[in-house]
Motif scaffolding. Structure first.
Motif, short mmCIF file in Angstrom:
data_model
loop_
_atom_site.label_atom_id
_atom_site.label_comp_id
_atom_site.label_asym_id
_atom_site.label_seq_id
_atom_site.Cartn_x
_atom_site.Cartn_y
_atom_site.Cartn_z
N VAL A 135 0.83 -1.20 0.00
CA VAL A 135 0.00 0.00 0.00
C VAL A 135 0.86 1.26 0.00
CG1 VAL A 135 -1.84 1.23 1.23
CG2 VAL A 135 -1.80 -1.27 1.20
N LEU A 136 2.05 1.18 0.61
CA LEU A 136 2.91 2.34 0.71
C LEU A 136 3.67 2.56 -0.59
CD1 LEU A 136 4.45 1.71 4.26
CD2 LEU A 136 2.57 3.27 3.66
N PRO A 137 3.64 3.78 -1.14
CA PRO A 137 4.47 4.06 -2.32
C PRO A 137 5.94 4.11 -1.95
CG PRO A 137 3.36 6.05 -1.57
CD PRO A 137 2.80 4.92 -0.74
N GLY A 138 6.79 3.91 -2.93
CA GLY A 138 8.21 3.89 -2.66
C GLY A 138 8.76 5.19 -2.13
N GLU A 139 8.15 6.33 -2.51
CA GLU A 139 8.64 7.62 -2.07
C GLU A 139 8.49 7.80 -0.56
OE1 GLU A 139 6.72 7.05 -4.54
OE2 GLU A 139 7.86 7.68 -6.33
N VAL A 140 7.54 7.08 0.06
CA VAL A 140 7.31 7.22 1.50
C VAL A 140 8.47 6.63 2.30
CG1 VAL A 140 5.78 6.56 3.40
CG2 VAL A 140 4.82 7.27 1.20
N THR A 141 9.02 5.53 1.81
CA THR A 141 10.07 4.83 2.55
C THR A 141 11.48 5.16 2.06
OG1 THR A 141 9.88 2.94 1.03
CG2 THR A 141 8.51 2.92 3.01
N ILE A 142 11.62 6.07 1.13
CA ILE A 142 12.94 6.30 0.54
C ILE A 142 13.89 6.96 1.54
CG2 ILE A 142 12.49 8.61 -0.43
CD1 ILE A 142 13.93 7.56 -2.97
N VAL A 143 13.35 7.79 2.47
CA VAL A 143 14.20 8.42 3.48
C VAL A 143 14.72 7.38 4.46
CG1 VAL A 143 14.26 10.11 5.35
CG2 VAL A 143 13.03 10.65 3.24
N SER A 144 13.83 6.51 4.93
CA SER A 144 14.27 5.46 5.86
C SER A 144 15.23 4.50 5.19
CB SER A 144 13.05 4.72 6.41
OG SER A 144 12.31 4.11 5.35
#
Length: 294
Positions: A135-144
């Motif tokens: 459900v999460l797009p890749g841009e959401v987790t790119i910082v982590s």
């Protein structure tokens, strides 16, 4: 209703899904739609190929440019190789893609088999977490992801580029679905014969999911090869750039010459064609066989 009709010669004539033979108008509409889809999908590729083969004397800025080159030449490809270290960038992309493919083939296969065929506590919870990550797009987790890679000391390395995509959750779910489609009677027979989990995976599971493995390999390679944003964030040394990142120099230096940009695009596209050409027959063979042999 029977899917076919027996004609006077005693042969079965093909009919549509509704049990009747499509009319000439329906066939014409179908072929027209197929041609339209073909133009929308293959048209841009053919246009880029044509542009990359045009010589410097041909006008590519006119309102109605010619589709076919008047004087085809490979000089644009040679100039791309002379302008940027395209083969070094391609080698870096191949390393990243190889790591991603191996990681997904091994990791997604093991995870999918465990979720589909092994019983353990928390299996449904793990499957739910895998589904939730989609459900999460890749841009959401790119910082982590960047913080994790930096804490591991893998910034500005090809391993740091490939690591976040080494096991994709979508591939885990694809392999889970493929292993679930294997008849449970085969597992039961293997258990009766004394096979352990590893032997069931190698001798029962893997021969049954070859088609899905080909899908995982193809799409993992394409995703790793075409990725631009993540390598741009992780890599700082130009000698470690992947091909998609390195091609940006063509756009900046030769912004008025689309022939070189098109040639660079075609160079980046050819390995994808090669991988698909090699693996597509295994994919279609696996689908036709139904993934199970008696």
């Amino acid at each position: 209703m029977s899917p076919g009709r027996i004609n006077r010669a005693g042969r079965t004539s093909r009919t549509g899904s509704s049990g009747r033979t499509p009319s000439a108008a329906e066939k014409a509409v179908r072929y027209l739609l197929l041609v339209l889809v073909l133009l929308l999908t293959i048209g841009p590729f053919l246009w880029q190929l044509s542009t990359s083969l045009k010589g410097p004397g041909e006008d590519v800025w006119s309102r109605t440019p010619d589709f076919l080159p008047e004087d085809p030449t490979l000089a644009n490809y040679v100039q791309v190789a002379d302008t940027i270290p395209v083969w070094s960038y391609a080698a870096n992309s191949l390393i990243v893609a190889a790591i991603a493919v191996v990681g997904n083939v091994v990791g997604a296969t093991l995870a999918g088999f465990a979720l589909a065929r092994l019983r353990f506590r928390g299996a449904r919870l793990a499957l739910g977490l895998f589904v939730a990550t989609l459900v999460l797009p890749g841009e959401v987790t790119i910082v982590s992801q960047y913080v994790t890679v930096r804490s591991l000391g893998l910034t500005d390395t090809l391993l740091g580029v490939a690591l976040p995509g080494a096991i994709a959750m979508l591939n885990v779910l694809l392999m889970y679905t493929a292993f679930r489609a294997v008849p449970p009677e085969l597992d039961a027979a293997a258990l009766v014969d004394g096979a352990n989990a590893w032997q069931r995976l190698v001798h029962v599971g893997l021969p049954s999911v070859r088609g899905m493995l080909s899908v995982v390999v193809i799409f993992t390679f394409i995703g790793a090869w075409d990725d631009f944003l993540w390598p741009l964030i992780v890599l700082n040394d130009p000698s470690r750039y992947t091909l998609t990142v390195g091609l940006q120099y063509l756009d900046g230096t030769f912004s008025a010459n689309p022939r070189l940009i098109a040639a660079g695009t075609m160079i980046a596209f050819l390995p994808i064609v090669a991988v698909f050409a090699v693996l597509q027959r295994f994919f279609f063979r696996g689908v036709e066989e139904g993934a199970i042999k008696g």
